[in-house]
Write an enzyme that holds these catalytic residues in place. Sequence first.
Site, PDB file in Angstrom:
ATOM      1  N   ASP A  13       0.109   0.865   3.188  1.00  0.00           N
ATOM      2  CA  ASP A  13      -0.777   1.935   2.704  1.00  0.00           C
ATOM      3  C   ASP A  13      -0.524   2.284   1.241  1.00  0.00           C
ATOM      4  OD1 ASP A  13      -1.718   2.158   5.370  1.00  0.00           O
ATOM      5  OD2 ASP A  13       0.016   3.412   5.835  1.00  0.00           O
ATOM      6  N   LYS A  16      -3.354  -1.107  -1.619  1.00  0.00           N
ATOM      7  CA  LYS A  16      -3.576  -2.522  -1.947  1.00  0.00           C
ATOM      8  C   LYS A  16      -5.060  -2.833  -2.058  1.00  0.00           C
ATOM      9  CE  LYS A  16      -1.082  -3.895   1.566  1.00  0.00           C
ATOM     10  NZ  LYS A  16      -0.306  -2.726   1.945  1.00  0.00           N
ATOM     11  N   GLY A  40      -5.570  -1.635   7.319  1.00  0.00           N
ATOM     12  CA  GLY A  40      -6.855  -0.996   7.051  1.00  0.00           C
ATOM     13  C   GLY A  40      -6.945  -0.780   5.567  1.00  0.00           C
ATOM     14  N   HIS A  41      -7.716  -1.600   4.899  1.00  0.00           N
ATOM     15  CA  HIS A  41      -7.825  -1.474   3.452  1.00  0.00           C
ATOM     16  C   HIS A  41      -9.087  -0.695   3.116  1.00  0.00           C
ATOM     17  CE1 HIS A  41      -5.041  -5.157   2.667  1.00  0.00           C
ATOM     18  NE2 HIS A  41      -4.450  -4.140   3.235  1.00  0.00           N
ATOM     19  N   GLN A 222       0.297  -4.612   5.302  1.00  0.00           N
ATOM     20  CA  GLN A 222       1.512  -3.836   5.574  1.00  0.00           C
ATOM     21  C   GLN A 222       2.373  -3.788   4.294  1.00  0.00           C
ATOM     22  OE1 GLN A 222       0.550  -6.242   8.263  1.00  0.00           O
ATOM     23  NE2 GLN A 222      -0.674  -4.498   8.795  1.00  0.00           N
TER      24      GLN A 222
HETATM   25  P1  IMP Z   1       2.159  -2.850  14.607  1.00  0.00           P
HETATM   26  O1  IMP Z   1       1.976  -3.630  13.371  1.00  0.00           O
HETATM   27  O2  IMP Z   1       0.880  -2.262  15.158  1.00  0.00           O
HETATM   28  O3  IMP Z   1       2.944  -3.581  15.656  1.00  0.00           O
HETATM   29  O4  IMP Z   1       3.057  -1.551  14.245  1.00  0.00           O
HETATM   30  C1  IMP Z   1       4.414  -1.651  13.869  1.00  0.00           C
HETATM   31  C2  IMP Z   1       4.754  -0.641  12.785  1.00  0.00           C
HETATM   32  O5  IMP Z   1       4.083  -0.990  11.573  1.00  0.00           O
HETATM   33  C3  IMP Z   1       4.316   0.794  13.094  1.00  0.00           C
HETATM   34  O6  IMP Z   1       5.242   1.675  12.518  1.00  0.00           O
HETATM   35  C4  IMP Z   1       2.978   0.914  12.387  1.00  0.00           C
HETATM   36  O7  IMP Z   1       2.659   2.254  12.064  1.00  0.00           O
HETATM   37  C5  IMP Z   1       3.278   0.099  11.144  1.00  0.00           C
HETATM   38  N1  IMP Z   1       2.077  -0.475  10.524  1.00  0.00           N
HETATM   39  C6  IMP Z   1       1.396  -1.566  10.913  1.00  0.00           C
HETATM   40  N2  IMP Z   1       0.374  -1.811  10.073  1.00  0.00           N
HETATM   41  C7  IMP Z   1       0.423  -0.866   9.138  1.00  0.00           C
HETATM   42  C8  IMP Z   1      -0.350  -0.624   7.954  1.00  0.00           C
HETATM   43  O8  IMP Z   1      -1.297  -1.333   7.613  1.00  0.00           O
HETATM   44  N3  IMP Z   1       0.021   0.454   7.217  1.00  0.00           N
HETATM   45  C9  IMP Z   1       1.078   1.241   7.555  1.00  0.00           C
HETATM   46  N4  IMP Z   1       1.826   1.036   8.634  1.00  0.00           N
HETATM   47  C10 IMP Z   1       1.509  -0.015   9.411  1.00  0.00           C
END
Ligand code: IMP
Length: 425
Positions: A13, A16, A40-41, A222
Amino acid sequence: MSAVVIVGAQWGDEGKGKIVDLATEHADVVVRYAGGPNAGHTLVVGNDKLVVRLVPSGILQPHSVCLMGQGMVVDPAVLLTEIEALEQRGIKVQGRLFVSELAHVIMPYHVLIDGLRESGAAQKIGTTKKGIGPCYEDKVARRGIRLGDFRDLDRVRTLLAAAIDAWAPAMKAWSATLPSPDALLDDLAPLAKRLLPLITDTGALLDEAVRANKRVLLEGAQGTLLDIDHGTYPFVTSSSAVAGGACTGAGIGPSRVRRVIGITKAYATRVGEGPFPTELLDEAGTRLRDRGGEFGSVTGRPRRTGWIDLPALRYAARVNGVDGWALTKLDVLTGLDPVRVCVAYDTPSGRTADLPLTELDRCTPVFESLPGWTEPLEDVRTIDALPKNAAALVRLIEDKTGIGADIVSVGPRRDQTIVVRDIFR
Ligand code: IMP
Protein backbone atom coordinates in the site's frame (compact mmCIF):
# COMPACT_ATOMS: atom_id res chain seq x y z
CA MET A 1 18.75 -2.80 -21.46
CA SER A 2 15.71 -1.09 -20.06
CA ALA A 3 13.83 -3.20 -17.50
CA VAL A 4 12.95 -1.32 -14.32
CA VAL A 5 11.47 -2.95 -11.20
CA ILE A 6 9.08 -0.99 -9.01
CA VAL A 7 8.87 -2.55 -5.58
CA GLY A 8 7.11 -1.76 -2.30
CA ALA A 9 9.64 -0.99 0.44
CA GLN A 10 7.24 -1.30 3.40
CA TRP A 11 4.17 -3.49 4.12
CA GLY A 12 2.39 -2.83 0.84
CA ASP A 13 0.00 0.00 0.00
CA GLU A 14 2.90 2.39 -0.62
CA GLY A 15 1.14 4.01 -3.58
CA LYS A 16 2.70 1.78 -6.24
CA GLY A 17 -0.34 2.14 -8.50
CA LYS A 18 0.18 5.85 -9.02
CA ILE A 19 3.93 5.54 -9.56
CA VAL A 20 3.54 2.62 -11.98
CA ASP A 21 0.82 4.51 -13.79
CA LEU A 22 3.13 7.54 -14.12
CA ALA A 23 6.07 5.41 -15.23
CA THR A 24 3.99 3.54 -17.80
CA GLU A 25 3.58 6.75 -19.73
CA HIS A 26 7.09 5.87 -20.90
CA ALA A 27 6.85 2.04 -20.76
CA ASP A 28 6.09 -0.30 -23.63
CA VAL A 29 5.49 -3.38 -21.49
CA VAL A 30 4.22 -3.58 -17.89
CA VAL A 31 4.45 -6.89 -16.02
CA ARG A 32 3.05 -8.01 -12.70
CA TYR A 33 5.13 -10.75 -11.19
CA ALA A 34 3.76 -11.81 -7.78
CA GLY A 35 0.64 -12.15 -5.68
CA GLY A 36 -2.93 -12.11 -6.88
CA PRO A 37 -6.16 -10.33 -6.02
CA ASN A 38 -4.82 -9.59 -2.53
CA ALA A 39 -3.28 -6.50 -4.14
CA GLY A 40 -5.35 -3.46 -4.88
CA HIS A 41 -3.77 -0.69 -6.87
CA THR A 42 -5.80 2.47 -6.81
CA LEU A 43 -5.42 4.42 -10.01
CA VAL A 44 -6.63 7.99 -10.25
CA VAL A 45 -7.11 9.48 -13.67
CA GLY A 46 -8.62 12.95 -13.63
CA ASN A 47 -11.56 12.64 -11.27
CA ASP A 48 -11.96 8.94 -11.94
CA LYS A 49 -10.85 6.32 -9.38
CA LEU A 50 -10.29 2.70 -10.33
CA VAL A 51 -8.95 -0.22 -8.28
CA VAL A 52 -7.17 -2.99 -10.17
CA ARG A 53 -6.33 -6.16 -8.30
CA LEU A 54 -4.86 -8.47 -10.91
CA VAL A 55 -4.38 -6.50 -14.10
CA PRO A 56 -1.14 -4.46 -14.15
CA SER A 57 -1.67 -0.76 -13.49
CA GLY A 58 -0.20 -0.03 -16.94
CA ILE A 59 -3.52 -0.98 -18.55
CA LEU A 60 -4.58 2.69 -18.38
CA GLN A 61 -1.93 3.72 -20.89
CA PRO A 62 -3.28 2.75 -24.30
CA HIS A 63 0.18 2.11 -25.78
CA SER A 64 1.37 -0.38 -23.11
CA VAL A 65 1.18 -4.14 -23.35
CA CYS A 66 0.44 -5.72 -19.96
CA LEU A 67 1.64 -9.14 -18.86
CA MET A 68 0.65 -11.18 -15.82
CA GLY A 69 3.61 -13.41 -15.02
CA GLN A 70 3.92 -16.98 -13.81
CA GLY A 71 4.70 -15.85 -10.25
CA MET A 72 1.12 -14.68 -9.90
CA VAL A 73 -1.93 -16.57 -8.67
CA VAL A 74 -5.06 -15.82 -10.67
CA ASP A 75 -8.71 -16.06 -9.69
CA PRO A 76 -10.47 -16.38 -13.07
CA ALA A 77 -13.75 -14.86 -11.85
CA VAL A 78 -11.97 -11.83 -10.38
CA LEU A 79 -9.91 -11.34 -13.54
CA LEU A 80 -12.96 -11.46 -15.80
CA THR A 81 -14.86 -8.99 -13.60
CA GLU A 82 -11.88 -6.65 -13.73
CA ILE A 83 -11.60 -6.92 -17.50
CA GLU A 84 -15.32 -6.12 -17.83
CA ALA A 85 -14.98 -3.08 -15.55
CA LEU A 86 -12.05 -1.81 -17.61
CA GLU A 87 -13.89 -2.36 -20.89
CA GLN A 88 -16.94 -0.55 -19.55
CA ARG A 89 -14.70 2.48 -19.06
CA GLY A 90 -13.59 2.24 -22.67
CA ILE A 91 -10.18 0.79 -21.80
CA LYS A 92 -9.15 -1.74 -24.45
CA VAL A 93 -7.97 -5.05 -22.99
CA GLN A 94 -8.01 -7.54 -25.89
CA GLY A 95 -4.63 -7.69 -27.60
CA ARG A 96 -3.04 -5.69 -24.75
CA LEU A 97 -3.30 -8.07 -21.80
CA PHE A 98 -1.64 -11.50 -21.71
CA VAL A 99 -1.60 -13.95 -18.82
CA SER A 100 1.04 -16.60 -18.22
CA GLU A 101 -0.01 -20.15 -18.96
CA LEU A 102 2.15 -21.11 -15.97
CA ALA A 103 0.34 -18.89 -13.43
CA HIS A 104 -1.54 -20.91 -10.84
CA VAL A 105 -5.30 -20.75 -10.55
CA ILE A 106 -7.00 -19.72 -7.32
CA MET A 107 -9.83 -22.21 -6.95
CA PRO A 108 -13.03 -21.60 -4.97
CA TYR A 109 -11.73 -24.05 -2.35
CA HIS A 110 -8.60 -21.92 -1.83
CA VAL A 111 -10.80 -18.96 -0.93
CA LEU A 112 -12.91 -21.16 1.35
CA ILE A 113 -9.86 -22.59 3.14
CA ASP A 114 -8.27 -19.13 3.59
CA GLY A 115 -11.49 -17.94 5.25
CA LEU A 116 -11.91 -21.05 7.42
CA ARG A 117 -8.34 -20.75 8.66
CA GLU A 118 -8.60 -17.08 9.49
CA SER A 119 -11.86 -17.57 11.37
CA GLY A 120 -10.46 -20.31 13.58
CA ALA A 121 -6.69 -19.93 13.71
CA ALA A 122 -5.06 -19.39 17.07
CA GLN A 123 -2.42 -17.30 15.30
CA LYS A 124 -4.24 -15.15 12.80
CA ILE A 125 -2.26 -13.65 9.93
CA GLY A 126 -5.05 -11.26 9.02
CA THR A 127 -5.01 -12.36 5.38
CA THR A 128 -7.15 -10.79 2.67
CA LYS A 129 -9.08 -14.13 2.48
CA LYS A 130 -8.67 -14.21 -1.30
CA GLY A 131 -7.23 -17.75 -1.32
CA ILE A 132 -3.65 -16.61 -1.85
CA GLY A 133 -1.91 -18.78 0.79
CA PRO A 134 -3.71 -22.06 0.00
CA CYS A 135 -3.13 -21.57 -3.74
CA TYR A 136 0.63 -21.05 -3.27
CA GLU A 137 0.62 -24.03 -0.88
CA ASP A 138 -0.80 -26.25 -3.65
CA LYS A 139 1.79 -24.84 -6.06
CA VAL A 140 4.69 -25.72 -3.76
CA ALA A 141 3.14 -29.12 -2.94
CA ARG A 142 3.20 -29.71 -6.72
CA ARG A 143 -0.52 -30.32 -7.01
CA GLY A 144 -1.54 -26.88 -8.26
CA ILE A 145 -3.55 -26.21 -11.41
CA ARG A 146 -2.16 -23.74 -13.92
CA LEU A 147 -4.04 -21.61 -16.40
CA GLY A 148 -2.53 -23.48 -19.33
CA ASP A 149 -3.99 -26.73 -17.97
CA PHE A 150 -7.42 -25.42 -18.96
CA ARG A 151 -6.63 -26.20 -22.60
CA ASP A 152 -7.48 -29.78 -21.59
CA LEU A 153 -10.49 -30.03 -19.27
CA ASP A 154 -10.04 -33.77 -18.65
CA ARG A 155 -6.61 -33.01 -17.27
CA VAL A 156 -8.09 -30.33 -15.00
CA ARG A 157 -10.71 -32.83 -13.75
CA THR A 158 -7.95 -35.26 -12.74
CA LEU A 159 -5.91 -32.50 -11.07
CA LEU A 160 -8.97 -31.23 -9.19
CA ALA A 161 -9.70 -34.71 -7.85
CA ALA A 162 -6.12 -34.99 -6.53
CA ALA A 163 -6.20 -31.56 -4.90
CA ILE A 164 -9.58 -32.21 -3.28
CA ASP A 165 -8.22 -35.50 -1.90
CA ALA A 166 -5.21 -33.75 -0.46
CA TRP A 167 -7.33 -31.16 1.37
CA ALA A 168 -9.88 -33.76 2.60
CA PRO A 169 -8.39 -34.28 6.11
CA ALA A 170 -8.29 -30.54 6.76
CA MET A 171 -11.85 -30.14 5.46
CA LYS A 172 -12.98 -32.92 7.78
CA ALA A 173 -11.36 -31.18 10.74
CA TRP A 174 -13.24 -27.98 9.84
CA SER A 175 -16.49 -29.98 9.33
CA ALA A 176 -16.64 -28.52 5.83
CA THR A 177 -17.04 -30.09 2.42
CA LEU A 178 -15.73 -29.31 -1.03
CA PRO A 179 -17.69 -29.53 -4.28
CA SER A 180 -16.92 -32.42 -6.64
CA PRO A 181 -14.47 -31.92 -9.53
CA ASP A 182 -17.40 -32.00 -11.95
CA ALA A 183 -19.32 -29.33 -10.07
CA LEU A 184 -16.20 -27.16 -9.94
CA LEU A 185 -15.57 -27.68 -13.63
CA ASP A 186 -19.15 -26.74 -14.50
CA ASP A 187 -18.46 -23.30 -13.02
CA LEU A 188 -14.87 -22.92 -14.15
CA ALA A 189 -15.00 -24.16 -17.75
CA PRO A 190 -17.01 -21.18 -19.11
CA LEU A 191 -14.70 -18.74 -17.33
CA ALA A 192 -11.61 -20.51 -18.64
CA LYS A 193 -13.01 -20.47 -22.17
CA ARG A 194 -13.25 -16.67 -22.02
CA LEU A 195 -9.72 -16.38 -20.62
CA LEU A 196 -7.99 -18.83 -22.96
CA PRO A 197 -7.39 -16.24 -25.72
CA LEU A 198 -5.32 -14.21 -23.23
CA ILE A 199 -3.27 -17.15 -21.95
CA THR A 200 0.18 -17.55 -23.44
CA ASP A 201 3.91 -17.85 -22.79
CA THR A 202 4.36 -14.36 -21.33
CA GLY A 203 8.05 -15.05 -20.64
CA ALA A 204 8.64 -15.30 -24.40
CA LEU A 205 6.79 -12.01 -25.00
CA LEU A 206 8.90 -10.38 -22.30
CA ASP A 207 12.12 -11.75 -23.78
CA GLU A 208 11.14 -10.39 -27.20
CA ALA A 209 10.49 -6.96 -25.67
CA VAL A 210 13.83 -6.93 -23.83
CA ARG A 211 15.71 -7.98 -26.97
CA ALA A 212 14.02 -5.21 -28.92
CA ASN A 213 15.20 -2.76 -26.24
CA LYS A 214 11.64 -1.88 -25.29
CA ARG A 215 11.02 -0.12 -21.99
CA VAL A 216 9.81 -2.76 -19.54
CA LEU A 217 8.33 -2.05 -16.15
CA LEU A 218 8.10 -4.87 -13.60
CA GLU A 219 5.36 -3.95 -11.18
CA GLY A 220 5.62 -5.35 -7.65
CA ALA A 221 2.68 -6.15 -5.43
CA GLN A 222 2.54 -6.14 -1.60
CA GLY A 223 5.86 -5.01 -0.10
CA THR A 224 9.28 -6.08 1.14
CA LEU A 225 8.19 -6.68 4.73
CA LEU A 226 5.37 -8.96 3.50
CA ASP A 227 7.75 -11.06 1.37
CA ILE A 228 7.72 -14.79 2.18
CA ASP A 229 11.53 -14.89 2.60
CA HIS A 230 12.44 -11.36 3.66
CA GLY A 231 9.37 -10.15 5.55
CA THR A 232 8.13 -10.25 9.13
CA TYR A 233 7.48 -14.01 8.93
CA PRO A 234 4.99 -15.59 9.62
CA PHE A 235 2.97 -12.38 9.21
CA VAL A 236 3.65 -12.21 5.50
CA THR A 237 2.04 -13.07 2.22
CA SER A 238 2.98 -16.27 0.36
CA SER A 239 4.86 -14.86 -2.61
CA SER A 240 8.19 -13.32 -3.45
CA ALA A 241 7.33 -9.63 -3.33
CA VAL A 242 10.91 -8.29 -3.49
CA ALA A 243 12.73 -7.19 -6.63
CA GLY A 244 14.36 -10.61 -6.99
CA GLY A 245 10.86 -12.05 -7.28
CA ALA A 246 10.48 -10.06 -10.49
CA CYS A 247 13.01 -12.33 -12.16
CA THR A 248 11.39 -15.63 -11.18
CA GLY A 249 7.84 -14.30 -11.31
CA ALA A 250 8.07 -12.63 -14.71
CA GLY A 251 10.69 -14.93 -16.25
CA ILE A 252 13.46 -12.41 -16.82
CA GLY A 253 17.15 -12.90 -15.97
CA PRO A 254 18.67 -10.62 -13.28
CA SER A 255 21.18 -9.31 -15.82
CA ARG A 256 18.29 -7.78 -17.77
CA VAL A 257 17.12 -5.54 -14.90
CA ARG A 258 18.58 -2.06 -15.13
CA ARG A 259 17.14 -0.24 -12.12
CA VAL A 260 15.08 -0.88 -9.00
CA ILE A 261 12.79 1.83 -7.66
CA GLY A 262 11.62 1.42 -4.05
CA ILE A 263 8.28 2.95 -3.17
CA THR A 264 7.78 4.24 0.35
CA LYS A 265 5.26 6.46 1.99
CA ALA A 266 6.49 9.40 4.07
CA TYR A 267 4.98 7.49 7.01
CA ALA A 268 4.14 3.79 7.43
CA THR A 269 1.05 1.58 7.33
CA ARG A 270 0.33 -2.08 7.80
CA VAL A 271 -2.82 -4.18 7.28
CA GLY A 272 -3.33 -7.43 9.16
CA GLU A 273 -1.45 -8.84 12.11
CA GLY A 274 2.27 -8.75 12.90
CA PRO A 275 4.90 -6.45 14.38
CA PHE A 276 4.78 -2.75 13.53
CA PRO A 277 7.12 -1.01 15.99
CA THR A 278 6.46 2.58 14.86
CA GLU A 279 2.69 2.16 15.04
CA LEU A 280 0.72 5.13 16.36
CA LEU A 281 -2.29 4.27 18.48
CA ASP A 282 -3.10 7.90 19.30
CA GLU A 283 -4.70 10.87 17.61
CA ALA A 284 -1.75 11.34 15.24
CA GLY A 285 -2.34 7.78 13.95
CA THR A 286 -6.03 8.47 13.38
CA ARG A 287 -5.15 11.68 11.61
CA LEU A 288 -2.76 9.86 9.27
CA ARG A 289 -5.44 7.24 8.57
CA ASP A 290 -8.11 9.82 7.79
CA ARG A 291 -5.96 12.25 5.83
CA GLY A 292 -4.19 9.46 3.96
CA GLY A 293 -7.39 7.51 3.21
CA GLU A 294 -5.73 4.50 4.82
CA PHE A 295 -8.43 1.89 4.34
CA GLY A 296 -7.70 -1.35 2.45
CA SER A 297 -8.55 -1.07 -1.25
CA VAL A 298 -9.37 -4.82 -1.36
CA THR A 299 -10.91 -5.49 2.05
CA GLY A 300 -11.85 -1.98 3.24
CA ARG A 301 -10.06 -2.70 6.54
CA PRO A 302 -8.67 0.36 8.36
CA ARG A 303 -4.90 0.28 7.99
CA ARG A 304 -2.65 0.53 11.03
CA THR A 305 -0.61 3.75 10.78
CA GLY A 306 2.75 4.86 12.17
CA TRP A 307 5.91 6.89 11.61
CA ILE A 308 8.36 6.11 8.82
CA ASP A 309 10.95 3.48 9.79
CA LEU A 310 14.40 4.23 8.32
CA PRO A 311 16.11 1.02 9.52
CA ALA A 312 13.31 -0.84 7.69
CA LEU A 313 13.88 1.25 4.58
CA ARG A 314 17.61 0.61 4.71
CA TYR A 315 16.79 -3.09 4.93
CA ALA A 316 14.42 -2.81 1.97
CA ALA A 317 17.11 -0.95 0.04
CA ARG A 318 19.51 -3.82 0.73
CA VAL A 319 17.31 -6.80 -0.12
CA ASN A 320 15.89 -5.17 -3.24
CA GLY A 321 19.00 -3.32 -4.41
CA VAL A 322 17.04 -0.06 -4.53
CA ASP A 323 18.59 2.57 -6.83
CA GLY A 324 16.11 5.38 -6.16
CA TRP A 325 13.09 6.09 -3.97
CA ALA A 326 9.62 7.14 -4.96
CA LEU A 327 8.44 8.88 -1.80
CA THR A 328 4.66 9.04 -1.67
CA LYS A 329 1.99 10.86 0.35
CA LEU A 330 4.29 13.57 1.71
CA ASP A 331 1.24 15.88 1.66
CA VAL A 332 -0.50 13.70 4.28
CA LEU A 333 2.02 14.86 6.91
CA THR A 334 1.05 18.52 6.49
CA GLY A 335 -0.22 19.89 9.81
CA LEU A 336 1.49 17.29 12.01
CA ASP A 337 4.03 18.79 14.40
CA PRO A 338 6.45 17.33 15.18
CA VAL A 339 6.99 14.74 12.44
CA ARG A 340 8.81 11.76 13.88
CA VAL A 341 11.19 9.40 12.13
CA CYS A 342 12.49 6.08 13.47
CA VAL A 343 16.27 6.16 13.01
CA ALA A 344 17.43 3.20 15.12
CA TYR A 345 16.30 0.41 17.45
CA ASP A 346 17.07 -0.39 21.06
CA THR A 347 17.42 -4.18 21.14
CA PRO A 348 18.16 -6.55 24.05
CA SER A 349 21.81 -6.44 22.87
CA GLY A 350 22.11 -2.66 22.40
CA ARG A 351 21.25 0.10 19.93
CA THR A 352 21.39 -0.58 16.20
CA ALA A 353 20.65 1.41 13.05
CA ASP A 354 19.70 -1.87 11.33
CA LEU A 355 16.30 -3.54 11.34
CA PRO A 356 16.24 -6.27 14.03
CA LEU A 357 13.89 -8.36 11.88
CA THR A 358 13.68 -11.47 14.00
CA GLU A 359 13.19 -9.71 17.33
CA LEU A 360 11.08 -6.70 16.36
CA ASP A 361 8.58 -7.45 19.10
CA ARG A 362 11.34 -7.11 21.73
CA CYS A 363 12.82 -3.86 20.40
CA THR A 364 11.96 -0.22 20.91
CA PRO A 365 12.20 2.27 18.08
CA VAL A 366 14.41 5.34 18.58
CA PHE A 367 12.87 8.46 17.06
CA GLU A 368 14.18 11.78 15.80
CA SER A 369 11.68 14.62 15.82
CA LEU A 370 11.52 17.15 13.02
CA PRO A 371 9.49 20.34 13.04
CA GLY A 372 6.36 20.01 10.91
CA TRP A 373 4.90 22.36 8.31
CA THR A 374 1.43 23.74 7.68
CA GLU A 375 1.63 24.72 4.00
CA PRO A 376 -0.35 22.48 1.61
CA LEU A 377 1.96 20.62 -0.78
CA GLU A 378 -0.49 19.60 -3.50
CA ASP A 379 0.62 22.36 -5.91
CA VAL A 380 4.37 21.98 -5.34
CA ARG A 381 6.20 20.65 -8.40
CA THR A 382 9.90 20.97 -7.49
CA ILE A 383 11.94 19.95 -4.44
CA ASP A 384 13.16 23.54 -4.06
CA ALA A 385 9.58 24.78 -3.77
CA LEU A 386 8.80 22.46 -0.82
CA PRO A 387 8.41 24.12 2.58
CA LYS A 388 11.79 24.05 4.36
CA ASN A 389 10.71 21.44 6.92
CA ALA A 390 9.20 19.11 4.33
CA ALA A 391 12.41 19.33 2.29
CA ALA A 392 14.38 18.54 5.46
CA LEU A 393 12.39 15.31 5.91
CA VAL A 394 13.12 14.27 2.32
CA ARG A 395 16.83 15.00 2.84
CA LEU A 396 16.90 13.01 6.10
CA ILE A 397 15.37 9.97 4.38
CA GLU A 398 17.90 10.29 1.56
CA ASP A 399 20.85 10.77 3.91
CA LYS A 400 20.00 7.94 6.31
CA THR A 401 19.35 5.45 3.51
CA GLY A 402 22.06 6.70 1.16
CA ILE A 403 19.55 6.69 -1.72
CA GLY A 404 18.07 9.69 -3.50
CA ALA A 405 14.39 10.34 -4.14
CA ASP A 406 13.64 10.11 -7.87
CA ILE A 407 9.98 10.96 -7.33
CA VAL A 408 8.09 12.71 -4.53
CA SER A 409 4.32 12.44 -4.64
CA VAL A 410 2.33 15.30 -3.11
CA GLY A 411 -1.23 14.23 -3.92
CA PRO A 412 -3.23 11.41 -5.49
CA ARG A 413 -3.52 12.91 -8.99
CA ARG A 414 -1.00 12.16 -11.72
CA ASP A 415 0.12 15.78 -11.95
CA GLN A 416 0.61 16.12 -8.17
CA THR A 417 4.13 14.81 -8.46
CA ILE A 418 7.67 16.12 -8.18
CA VAL A 419 9.81 14.26 -10.70
CA VAL A 420 13.45 14.62 -9.75
CA ARG A 421 14.83 12.05 -12.19
CA ASP A 422 13.42 9.96 -15.04
CA ILE A 423 13.32 6.41 -13.64
CA PHE A 424 14.25 4.95 -17.05
CA ARG A 425 17.35 7.11 -17.32
P1 IMP B 1 -2.57 -12.75 2.03
O1 IMP B 1 -1.65 -12.19 1.03
O2 IMP B 1 -4.03 -12.50 1.73
O3 IMP B 1 -2.30 -14.18 2.35
O4 IMP B 1 -2.33 -11.95 3.42
C1 IMP B 1 -1.14 -12.08 4.16
C2 IMP B 1 -0.74 -10.74 4.78
O5 IMP B 1 -0.36 -9.83 3.75
C3 IMP B 1 -1.86 -10.04 5.55
O6 IMP B 1 -1.29 -9.33 6.62
C4 IMP B 1 -2.44 -9.08 4.54
O7 IMP B 1 -3.08 -7.97 5.15
C5 IMP B 1 -1.16 -8.66 3.83
N1 IMP B 1 -1.38 -8.19 2.46
C6 IMP B 1 -1.58 -8.94 1.36
N2 IMP B 1 -1.70 -8.17 0.27
C7 IMP B 1 -1.56 -6.91 0.69
C8 IMP B 1 -1.53 -5.65 0.00
O8 IMP B 1 -1.68 -5.55 -1.21
N3 IMP B 1 -1.34 -4.56 0.79
C9 IMP B 1 -1.16 -4.64 2.13
N4 IMP B 1 -1.16 -5.79 2.80
C10 IMP B 1 -1.35 -6.92 2.08
